[in-house]
Design a protein around this motif. Structure first.
Motif, PDB file in Angstrom:
ATOM      1  N   ILE A 196       7.445  46.933  52.831  1.00  0.00           N
ATOM      2  CA  ILE A 196       8.694  47.012  53.619  1.00  0.00           C
ATOM      3  C   ILE A 196       8.354  47.289  55.078  1.00  0.00           C
ATOM      4  CG2 ILE A 196      10.901  48.184  53.883  1.00  0.00           C
ATOM      5  CD1 ILE A 196      10.681  46.579  51.315  1.00  0.00           C
ATOM      6  N   GLU A 197       7.461  48.261  55.310  1.00  0.00           N
ATOM      7  CA  GLU A 197       7.082  48.611  56.673  1.00  0.00           C
ATOM      8  C   GLU A 197       6.339  47.453  57.345  1.00  0.00           C
ATOM      9  OE1 GLU A 197       7.129  50.720  60.024  1.00  0.00           O
ATOM     10  OE2 GLU A 197       8.113  51.302  58.136  1.00  0.00           O
ATOM     11  N   THR A 198       5.503  46.774  56.596  1.00  0.00           N
ATOM     12  CA  THR A 198       4.789  45.603  57.133  1.00  0.00           C
ATOM     13  C   THR A 198       5.778  44.534  57.569  1.00  0.00           C
ATOM     14  OG1 THR A 198       2.918  46.077  55.666  1.00  0.00           O
ATOM     15  CG2 THR A 198       3.020  43.870  56.614  1.00  0.00           C
ATOM     16  N   THR A 199       6.819  44.338  56.752  1.00  0.00           N
ATOM     17  CA  THR A 199       7.852  43.339  57.088  1.00  0.00           C
ATOM     18  C   THR A 199       8.538  43.683  58.408  1.00  0.00           C
ATOM     19  OG1 THR A 199       8.222  42.887  54.735  1.00  0.00           O
ATOM     20  CG2 THR A 199       9.966  42.235  56.265  1.00  0.00           C
ATOM     21  N   ARG A 200       8.886  44.983  58.563  1.00  0.00           N
ATOM     22  CA  ARG A 200       9.552  45.401  59.821  1.00  0.00           C
ATOM     23  C   ARG A 200       8.681  45.061  61.028  1.00  0.00           C
ATOM     24  NH1 ARG A 200      10.829  50.291  56.876  1.00  0.00           N
ATOM     25  NH2 ARG A 200      13.050  50.310  56.281  1.00  0.00           N
ATOM     26  N   ASN A 201       7.396  45.390  60.940  1.00  0.00           N
ATOM     27  CA  ASN A 201       6.489  45.153  62.061  1.00  0.00           C
ATOM     28  C   ASN A 201       6.348  43.655  62.363  1.00  0.00           C
ATOM     29  OD1 ASN A 201       5.855  47.869  62.635  1.00  0.00           O
ATOM     30  ND2 ASN A 201       4.370  47.915  60.932  1.00  0.00           N
ATOM     31  N   ILE A 202       6.315  42.836  61.305  1.00  0.00           N
ATOM     32  CA  ILE A 202       6.194  41.384  61.521  1.00  0.00           C
ATOM     33  C   ILE A 202       7.458  40.823  62.163  1.00  0.00           C
ATOM     34  CG2 ILE A 202       6.029  39.156  60.317  1.00  0.00           C
ATOM     35  CD1 ILE A 202       4.140  40.538  58.329  1.00  0.00           C
ATOM     36  N   ARG A 203       8.627  41.318  61.691  1.00  0.00           N
ATOM     37  CA  ARG A 203       9.879  40.838  62.265  1.00  0.00           C
ATOM     38  C   ARG A 203       9.982  41.186  63.755  1.00  0.00           C
ATOM     39  NH1 ARG A 203      11.090  36.741  59.464  1.00  0.00           N
ATOM     40  NH2 ARG A 203      11.921  37.088  57.374  1.00  0.00           N
ATOM     41  N   ARG A 204       9.400  42.338  64.126  1.00  0.00           N
ATOM     42  CA  ARG A 204       9.436  42.713  65.546  1.00  0.00           C
ATOM     43  C   ARG A 204       8.653  41.700  66.391  1.00  0.00           C
ATOM     44  NH1 ARG A 204       8.156  48.112  63.481  1.00  0.00           N
ATOM     45  NH2 ARG A 204      10.101  49.316  63.327  1.00  0.00           N
ATOM     46  N   ILE A 205       7.665  41.067  65.778  1.00  0.00           N
ATOM     47  CA  ILE A 205       6.816  40.113  66.515  1.00  0.00           C
ATOM     48  C   ILE A 205       7.419  38.722  66.502  1.00  0.00           C
ATOM     49  CG2 ILE A 205       4.528  39.019  66.605  1.00  0.00           C
ATOM     50  CD1 ILE A 205       3.460  41.576  65.199  1.00  0.00           C
ATOM     51  N   ALA A 218      15.083  45.262  56.205  1.00  0.00           N
ATOM     52  CA  ALA A 218      13.846  45.193  56.990  1.00  0.00           C
ATOM     53  C   ALA A 218      13.482  43.762  57.364  1.00  0.00           C
ATOM     54  CB  ALA A 218      12.709  45.829  56.205  1.00  0.00           C
ATOM     55  N   GLY A 219      14.109  42.779  56.672  1.00  0.00           N
ATOM     56  CA  GLY A 219      13.841  41.388  57.005  1.00  0.00           C
ATOM     57  C   GLY A 219      13.177  40.589  55.898  1.00  0.00           C
ATOM     58  N   VAL A 220      13.159  41.114  54.670  1.00  0.00           N
ATOM     59  CA  VAL A 220      12.578  40.377  53.547  1.00  0.00           C
ATOM     60  C   VAL A 220      13.531  39.261  53.139  1.00  0.00           C
ATOM     61  CG1 VAL A 220      11.803  40.503  51.145  1.00  0.00           C
ATOM     62  CG2 VAL A 220      11.324  42.403  52.715  1.00  0.00           C
ATOM     63  N   ASP A 221      12.979  38.049  53.017  1.00  0.00           N
ATOM     64  CA  ASP A 221      13.800  36.907  52.616  1.00  0.00           C
ATOM     65  C   ASP A 221      13.920  36.782  51.095  1.00  0.00           C
ATOM     66  OD1 ASP A 221      14.386  35.696  55.216  1.00  0.00           O
ATOM     67  OD2 ASP A 221      12.234  35.334  55.323  1.00  0.00           O
ATOM     68  N   HIS A 222      12.817  37.136  50.384  1.00  0.00           N
ATOM     69  CA  HIS A 222      12.852  36.946  48.934  1.00  0.00           C
ATOM     70  C   HIS A 222      11.845  37.874  48.247  1.00  0.00           C
ATOM     71  CE1 HIS A 222      14.687  34.493  45.855  1.00  0.00           C
ATOM     72  NE2 HIS A 222      13.523  34.422  45.231  1.00  0.00           N
ATOM     73  N   PHE A 223      12.039  38.033  46.952  1.00  0.00           N
ATOM     74  CA  PHE A 223      11.150  38.874  46.151  1.00  0.00           C
ATOM     75  C   PHE A 223      10.585  38.035  44.989  1.00  0.00           C
ATOM     76  CE2 PHE A 223      14.151  41.638  48.213  1.00  0.00           C
ATOM     77  CZ  PHE A 223      13.405  42.743  48.601  1.00  0.00           C
ATOM     78  N   ILE A 224       9.283  38.210  44.706  1.00  0.00           N
ATOM     79  CA  ILE A 224       8.630  37.532  43.575  1.00  0.00           C
ATOM     80  C   ILE A 224       7.899  38.571  42.732  1.00  0.00           C
ATOM     81  CG2 ILE A 224       6.843  35.872  42.876  1.00  0.00           C
ATOM     82  CD1 ILE A 224       7.389  34.277  45.341  1.00  0.00           C
ATOM     83  N   SER A 225       8.018  38.416  41.415  1.00  0.00           N
ATOM     84  CA  SER A 225       7.344  39.350  40.503  1.00  0.00           C
ATOM     85  C   SER A 225       5.931  38.879  40.182  1.00  0.00           C
ATOM     86  CB  SER A 225       8.135  39.484  39.202  1.00  0.00           C
ATOM     87  OG  SER A 225       9.426  40.009  39.450  1.00  0.00           O
ATOM     88  N   LYS A 226       5.023  39.842  40.042  1.00  0.00           N
ATOM     89  CA  LYS A 226       3.682  39.552  39.557  1.00  0.00           C
ATOM     90  C   LYS A 226       3.719  39.431  38.038  1.00  0.00           C
ATOM     91  CE  LYS A 226       1.156  42.079  43.192  1.00  0.00           C
ATOM     92  NZ  LYS A 226       0.214  43.195  43.442  1.00  0.00           N
ATOM     93  N   PRO A 227       2.805  38.648  37.440  1.00  0.00           N
ATOM     94  CA  PRO A 227       1.767  37.851  38.094  1.00  0.00           C
ATOM     95  C   PRO A 227       2.358  36.589  38.709  1.00  0.00           C
ATOM     96  CG  PRO A 227       1.713  37.462  35.746  1.00  0.00           C
ATOM     97  CD  PRO A 227       2.740  38.538  35.975  1.00  0.00           C
ATOM     98  N   ILE A 268       9.443  35.695  54.841  1.00  0.00           N
ATOM     99  CA  ILE A 268       8.663  36.808  54.284  1.00  0.00           C
ATOM    100  C   ILE A 268       9.107  37.039  52.839  1.00  0.00           C
ATOM    101  CG2 ILE A 268       8.083  39.252  54.485  1.00  0.00           C
ATOM    102  CD1 ILE A 268       8.576  39.023  57.489  1.00  0.00           C
ATOM    103  N   ILE A 269       8.132  37.034  51.957  1.00  0.00           N
ATOM    104  CA  ILE A 269       8.382  37.241  50.523  1.00  0.00           C
ATOM    105  C   ILE A 269       7.569  38.445  50.061  1.00  0.00           C
ATOM    106  CG2 ILE A 269       8.186  36.241  48.218  1.00  0.00           C
ATOM    107  CD1 ILE A 269       8.350  33.488  49.534  1.00  0.00           C
ATOM    108  N   ILE A 270       8.246  39.394  49.429  1.00  0.00           N
ATOM    109  CA  ILE A 270       7.572  40.559  48.855  1.00  0.00           C
ATOM    110  C   ILE A 270       7.153  40.213  47.422  1.00  0.00           C
ATOM    111  CG2 ILE A 270       7.860  42.933  48.019  1.00  0.00           C
ATOM    112  CD1 ILE A 270       7.571  42.835  50.993  1.00  0.00           C
TER     113      ILE A 270
END
Length: 968
Positions: free
Chosen positions: A770-779, A804-813, A786-788
């Motif tokens: 989530i925090e990584t997404t915020r920093n990327i969106r600032r740039i 925070a700017g996440v567009d989508h979520f994907i489950s592992k694997p 952005i997909i988590i």
């Protein structure tokens, strides 16, 4: 000094006379002439000297020669010095039948031979025939014999008519006798008694026996060929001459055609028609009979050998006993060996045998019984009393200095020669029989113990089931009571419902295990193979296991082979059951700080089948080697105390093993106490090559050249996603932390470049996703999708992530098919908020709920109304049919149909609706809601016209997903 004896010299002289007078041949006579030969003939002027002159005399008279018969031969012999021999011969000569001459005379002849190197040369011949009528120039009295012949011929002419018939009869008889002689099946010949036993006569059969060609048999060389074979029996010829009587014998010969044969020979000395002694020889070919006899003897030998082998394979030794004579002899399978048997002489006195056996071999515990039972007088007494057999089992010292079990059987035998009491003793090894007996007893004990263990396991199972069933029932009853008492306290009621829900699910799992085991034991388990979404199945499993693992503080990771297909053909429910059981087991026996890894890969692909290897590995408590042998047995749990704390039937792994076997797969277990367990399951899944696979390849083409950033601290997962992206054709950059991801984005941005997609792990050590997404969106603002990616339930962070700017979520694997679908579906930059849309899509929809159970009806109605739907109810199938038929066109959007109901069940109700004339009779979605979980029930429902099938107790989300599917 000459070496030839009298007999040999006379034979030489006789041969000269017979070739000259009998055979009318000059060649042999002339060949014997010495260079200085002197000849005196019967005529007054008949004399010559020297080889050439003498030969000319004989050659000049060759044309006058006629064959004679020579009889009554007598020869006198005298040695003249060292190298000279004299032979005087007297014989009667008369003309043979086939000449026009008549002569009968006694002749006298004297030979003198010179011997050189055991060869004779004629140096003098004095021949005289007492005929005055012999002319000086004649060697034979030609004119006189011719005159005599003419006189007799004239006399005979008068008598010819009288004797013609007699001659014809004699001729016919002679021909008949000759034919008989030649046609008899035996070979017949006559030999001269005098050495060298020349052949007098022989039939053709004997030549055939010796393999002489037919052309040779009919030639003048026949007797010479035959003589060479006959003389091989010279010893027997000599015996019959010297000893008299008859000799019969058989011998093997080698014929002229190199074949071997057997003949029988009968030799006898007979008188011929002239009263002379001749050796009669009768020979028969007995090759076939001999071979048959040899074959029979070999068969008998083989039969005897097999019989002996059979006897000695089951008996160690056999002894011949003569109890009256106090003797014995030992027979073994090697009778020709003369050494002693087990330090006991092979033959001797019976009493000594018993004493020595008792002293050297019999175990001390059996010595006294052995001595008494086999005492000679005691055995005689018992045999006389009518007892046929004496038997004893004992232990005896073997050649390996170990005691072995033996049996001794003394059996009386019938004596047809005298009154002695005889018998045989058979010694047999009983080690194998004793071992088999002990083994059988042990098997019975093991079976009894297994039955007891199984009974105890079932008893323990029933005890645990009683406890485990009553526990959730108690919780359900208790929480229901508490909920009623605190009906006004919403939080307390929700807490009660939550516990009732979990207790109900546990109770359902217990019942399902018992039912599954019952179906397995009755052989009623069938596979429902159909196409299924593999990645979807894995995600459904992970959604359950991730939460439970996180709650217990256990690391749970899933690793996938990138080559996995999106769709396979198999029984999805059975697969789900296998892995839920294995993963639940790992959770049950793992503690905080342990790990559980779930991985799968394709190991082989051929003939429409993909062989997938699934591995469930944990670092939990593990299992002992002893328990691994009974791991898959029903009701077995290594530590009942631990198991009870974790609850369960003890049937889970048994069910897993049986399902794997039914699916023609394989399961292996590696485990060590205190070190964890590893389950390896290999299963064959059907391969699908469908239009969707073609579509998938098109999607990959659309994603080529995509710039992708991958951020995940798990090197294996990050590498897997990188390989997937490369396979798609994307250009991927891989980093292992959030800060590194931000740095890569900055670097791109500074060069006026962007990543099309950033795939970021939620949980990373230095910076969360989530925090990584915020920093990327600032740039980059909104220019990058952005997909988590997460192994956990992302619903708890969805709102925060989107802010925070996440567009989508994907489950592992992450599967290749899955990520392709996501990236093409979201069109990379436009996120469709599916949940919001789906929620709105159910608002105001009208549903006919058909349920006879009022409580179940109330629960379902409440759930549907909370989703904004309008619910109309019916308590049986008849009421539902009436309501649908009488409804306005388009009023009902869907029917939820219970199956088992009074008045009219759900199947009949569905058939009535589908067959009605209502405008929506054919296309209105009807979903069955039933407790009937068997495949045949589903098939019956679908055949009636039902579109979907939910099994009670149903999962609410699953029900809503199915409703959305049919309504949208």
């Amino acid at each position: 000094m000459g070496r030839l004896n009298k007999k040999e010299v006379i034979a030489f002289a006789r041969k000269i006379l017979r070739t000259y007078f009998v055979e009318s041949r000059l060649d042999f006579l002339i060949s014997t002439f010495d260079d200085d030969i002197i000849w005196l003939g019967g005529g007054r002027t008949q004399k010559a000297e020297g080889k050439e002159d003498v030969a000319n005399w004989f050659i000049s008279g060759k044309d006058d020669m006629f064959p004679c018969v020579m009889e009554n031969e007598d020869y006198q012999y005298m040695r003249l010095g060292d190298d000279y021999h004299m032979v005087e011969g007297v014989s009667d000569l008369y003309t043979s039948d086939n000449t026009e001459h008549i002569m009968f005379a006694s002749q006298r002849i004297t030979f003198i031979f010179k011997e050189e190197d055991r060869k004779l040369k004629t140096v003098h011949i004095h021949n005289s025939i007492p005929f005055d009528e012999l002319k000086d120039e004649e060697l034979f009295p030609v004119e006189y014999s011719k005159e005599q012949y003419d006189l007799l011929h004239e006399a005979y002419e008068n008598k010819l008519s009288e004797i013609d018939s007699a001659n014809e009869a004699i001729k016919n008889q002679a021909m008949l006798l000759n034919r008989l002689y030649q046609s008899v099946p035996s070979g017949i010949l006559q030999l001269e008694c005098e050495y060298p036993h020349n052949i007098i006569i022989a039939n053709h059969k004997i030549g055939q026996i010796y393999g002489i060609d037919e052309k040779d048999i009919k030639s003048g060389n026949y007797y010479n060929l035959l003589y060479k074979k006959i003389i091989e029996s010279e010893d027997n010829i000599s015996k019959v001459l010297h000893n008299g009587g008859v000799i019969d014998y058989e011998r093997e010969i080698i014929k002229y055609n190199k074949e071997k044969a057997w003949i029988s020979v009968h030799l006898d000395v007979l008188n011929d028609v002239g009263g002379n002694d001749v050796i009669q020889c009768v020979i028969n070919d007995i090759t076939k009979q001999k071979h048959a006899l040899i074959e029979k003897e070999n068969e008998q030998k083989l039969e005897n050998s097999l019989l002996r082998s059979a006897i000695f394979s089951s008996n160690e030794a056999i002894l011949n006993l003569n109890l009256t004579a106090d003797t014995y002899s030992i027979i073994t399978s090697f009778e020709e060996v003369e050494s002693d048997y087990r330090n006991i002489p092979r033959s001797g006195r019976y009493d000594d045998l018993i004493d020595k056996s008792c002293a050297l071999m019999v175990h001390p515990d059996y010595k006294e019984e052995y001595r008494i039972k086999f005492d000679r007088q005691n055995v005689i007494k018992q045999f006389k009393s009518g007892k046929k057999e004496i038997y004893m089992e004992l232990m005896e010292l073997g050649e390996d200095d170990e005691y072995h079990w033996k049996s001794y059987t003394f059996t009386r035998a019938e004596n047809i020669y005298n009154e002695d009491i005889i018998g045989i003793s058979i010694v047999k090894s009983l080690d194998k029989q004793r071992s088999e007996r002990i083994r059988s007893e042990q098997l019975l004990k093991d079976a009894l113990n297994a039955a007891r263990t199984a009974n105890e396991a079932k008893s323990d199972f029933l005890s645990r089931m009683s406890h485990d069933i009553r526990t959730p029932l108690n919780a359900i009853i208790g929480m229901s009571t508490i909920g009623k008492l605190k009906i006004e306290d919403r939080n307390s009621v929700l807490n009660c419902f939550s516990k009732i829900d979990s207790s109900s699910k546990y109770l359902l799992s217990l019942i399902n295990d018992i039912l599954d085991m019952s179906k397995i034991e009755s052989g009623k388990v069938t596979l429902n193979d159909e196409r299924f979404d593999f990645s979807e199945m894995i995600h459904e499993i992970n959604e359950i296991i991730y939460d439970q693992a996180e709650e217990k503080g256990i690391e749970y990771k899933v690793y996938s082979d990138i080559n996995m297909d999106k769709y396979y053909i198999a029984d999805r429910l059975k697969l789900n059951q296998i892995f839920m059981n294995l993963l639940s087991n790992s959770l049950k026996y793992s503690s905080r700080g342990d790990f559980i890894h779930f991985s799968f890969k394709e190991v082989k692909r051929e003939r429409g089948v993909s062989l997938i290897e699934f591995i469930v590995e944990d670092s939990g408590c593990g299992m002992s080697k002893g328990f691994l042998d009974k791991l898959f047995l029903p009701f077995e749990q290594e530590n009942a105390g631990v198991a009870r704390n974790n609850v369960g039937t003890g049937l889970g792994l048994t069910i897993v093993k049986n399902i794997v076997d039914i699916m023609e797969g394989n399961i292996e277990v590696i485990s060590e106490k205190g070190r964890g367990s590893k389950f390896i399951v290999t299963l064959p899944l059907g391969i699908i090559e469908s239009e969707e696979e073609v579509e998938y390849r098109k999607k990959k083409e659309l994603l080529k050249g995509l710039n992708v950033l991958i951020a995940d601290d798990d090197e294996i997962v990050a590498k897997q996603i990188e390989v997937i992206m490369n396979d798609i054709g994307a250009e991927a950059v891989k980093v292992n932390s959030g800060s590194a991801a931000v740095d890569e984005v900055k670097k791109k941005y500074e060069n006026d470049e962007f990543f099309d997609v950033c795939l970021i792990d939620w949980k990373m050590p230095d910076m969360s996703g989530i925090e990584t997404t915020r920093n990327i969106r600032r740039i980059v603002g909104e220019d990058t999708t952005i997909i988590i990616i997460t192994a956990y339930d992302w619903s708890v962070i969805e709102d925060e992530g989107r802010r925070a700017g996440v567009d989508h979520f994907i489950s592992k694997p992450v599967f290749e098919h899955m990520i392709c679908d996501y990236l093409t579906d979201i069109d990379v930059k436009h996120i469709r908020h599916i949940h919001k849309k789906s929620a709105k899509s159910l608002m105001g929809r009208n549903v006919l709920l058909v349920e006879d159970n009022i409580l179940n009806q109330e629960i379902a109605k409440s759930i549907l109304e909370m989703r904004g739907m309008n619910v109309d109810t019916a308590e049986n199938g008849k009421e539902a049919v009436d309501k649908f038929i009488n409804s306005d066109i388009g009023y009902y959007d869907m029917i939820l149909m219970d199956i088992r109901m009074p008045v009219m069940d759900g199947i009949e109700a569905t058939k009535a609706i589908r067959s009605s004339s209502h405008h929506r009779a054919q296309d209105i979605p009807i979903i069955a809601v039933s407790a009937n979980a068997f495949k045949e029930d589903k098939i019956k429902a679908f055949d009636a016209g039902i579109n979907g099938y939910l099994i009670k107790p149903f999962d609410v989300e699953n029900m809503m997903d199915m409703i959305e599917k049919f309504l949208n």
